[in-house]
Scaffold this motif. Structure first.
Motif, PDB file in Angstrom:
ATOM      1  N   GLU A  32       0.846  -1.195   0.000  1.00  0.00           N
ATOM      2  CA  GLU A  32       0.000   0.000   0.000  1.00  0.00           C
ATOM      3  C   GLU A  32       0.873   1.233   0.000  1.00  0.00           C
ATOM      4  N   GLY A  33       0.373   2.255  -0.622  1.00  0.00           N
ATOM      5  CA  GLY A  33       1.137   3.495  -0.702  1.00  0.00           C
ATOM      6  C   GLY A  33       0.537   4.410  -1.735  1.00  0.00           C
ATOM      7  N   PRO A  68      -3.805   7.099  -3.523  1.00  0.00           N
ATOM      8  CA  PRO A  68      -3.540   5.901  -2.726  1.00  0.00           C
ATOM      9  C   PRO A  68      -3.973   4.637  -3.453  1.00  0.00           C
ATOM     10  N   ALA A  69      -3.232   3.554  -3.254  1.00  0.00           N
ATOM     11  CA  ALA A  69      -3.567   2.261  -3.857  1.00  0.00           C
ATOM     12  C   ALA A  69      -3.005   1.160  -2.973  1.00  0.00           C
ATOM     13  N   SER A  70      -3.572  -0.018  -3.092  1.00  0.00           N
ATOM     14  CA  SER A  70      -3.081  -1.152  -2.295  1.00  0.00           C
ATOM     15  C   SER A  70      -3.437  -2.464  -2.967  1.00  0.00           C
ATOM     16  N   LEU A 119      -0.658  -4.901 -10.803  1.00  0.00           N
ATOM     17  CA  LEU A 119      -0.299  -3.865  -9.836  1.00  0.00           C
ATOM     18  C   LEU A 119       1.202  -3.658  -9.920  1.00  0.00           C
ATOM     19  N   GLY A 120       1.626  -2.453 -10.243  1.00  0.00           N
ATOM     20  CA  GLY A 120       3.040  -2.169 -10.376  1.00  0.00           C
ATOM     21  C   GLY A 120       3.646  -1.635  -9.085  1.00  0.00           C
ATOM     22  N   VAL A 121       4.903  -2.004  -8.838  1.00  0.00           N
ATOM     23  CA  VAL A 121       5.668  -1.454  -7.722  1.00  0.00           C
ATOM     24  C   VAL A 121       6.959  -0.898  -8.315  1.00  0.00           C
TER      25      VAL A 121
END
Length: 201
Positions: free
Chosen positions: A70-71, A78-80, A124-126
């Protein structure tokens, strides 16, 4: 009076040594074999082995609850990972300076688009050791509508044991790590990994 000179065998030109010729032929043959065998083994390995792209890697996280992600995204929202619960999620660790990451990006777009209508899977990308502006510029040019979460201190990468990019993790709808994918992904192989995970659930 005609002078006749007899020639003796010693005066004649000696024939080329047969033994030396055979030795040279054998050396050429051995060199050819020495070169051909490794090449053949490499061809067989490439034909039967899995591609460097989208290969399943080992991870102690497989079969366990996925660490929380999450961040803030690079867009400042915001996204998680929890937001995507109920779907299969490909968590992709990415950086714009990583050439294989750039190469795999269209494959991730293809995968995301294929599942958009059904809503059964998402990406979902990090962001790994990169800055938000570079990622925004890359995405604006190359596409990709999934959330890309900034990880400035590398905490998410540390939780997932990521030592380099690209790496991806397949998370099940109930939040369990179903598999780790090392190297750049390929949409077709990624579908295979997803189907295999679905079948083994």
């Amino acid at each position: 009076m005609t002078d006749i000179t007899e020639t003796t065998p010693a005066d004649e030109e000696a024939p080329p040594p047969i033994v030396s010729g055979l030795r040279k032929s054998r050396w050429v043959l051995w060199i050819a074999v020495a070169v051909a065998v490794p090449v053949c083994l490499l061809v067989i390995a490439l034909a039967n082995g899995q591609s460097a792209a989208t290969r399943i890697g080992k991870s102690p996280l497989v079969g366990k609850p996925a660490p929380a992600i999450e961040g803030m995204t690079v867009d400042g929202t915001p996204a998680s990972l929890a937001d995507l619960k109920g779907k299969w999620v490909v968590v992709n660790f990415f950086a714009t300076w990583c050439v294989p990451c750039r190469v795999e990006h269209p494959q991730l777009i293809r995968f995301a688009q294929a599942h958009e209508a059904a809503g059964d899977a998402a990406v979902l990308g990090v962001v790994y050791s990169d800055n938000a502006q570079a990622v925004r510029e890359f995405r604006d040019k190359e596409g990709g509508g999934w959330p890309m979460i900034a990880d400035p201190k590398g905490r998410v990468a540390l939780d997932y044991g990521v030592a380099g990019v690209p790496e991806s993790f397949l998370i099940s709808p109930d939040g369990v790590v179903a598999g780790k994918i090392t190297g750049g992904v390929d949409a077709v192989r990624l579908e295979g990994v997803l189907n295999q995970a679905k079948a083994g659930r």
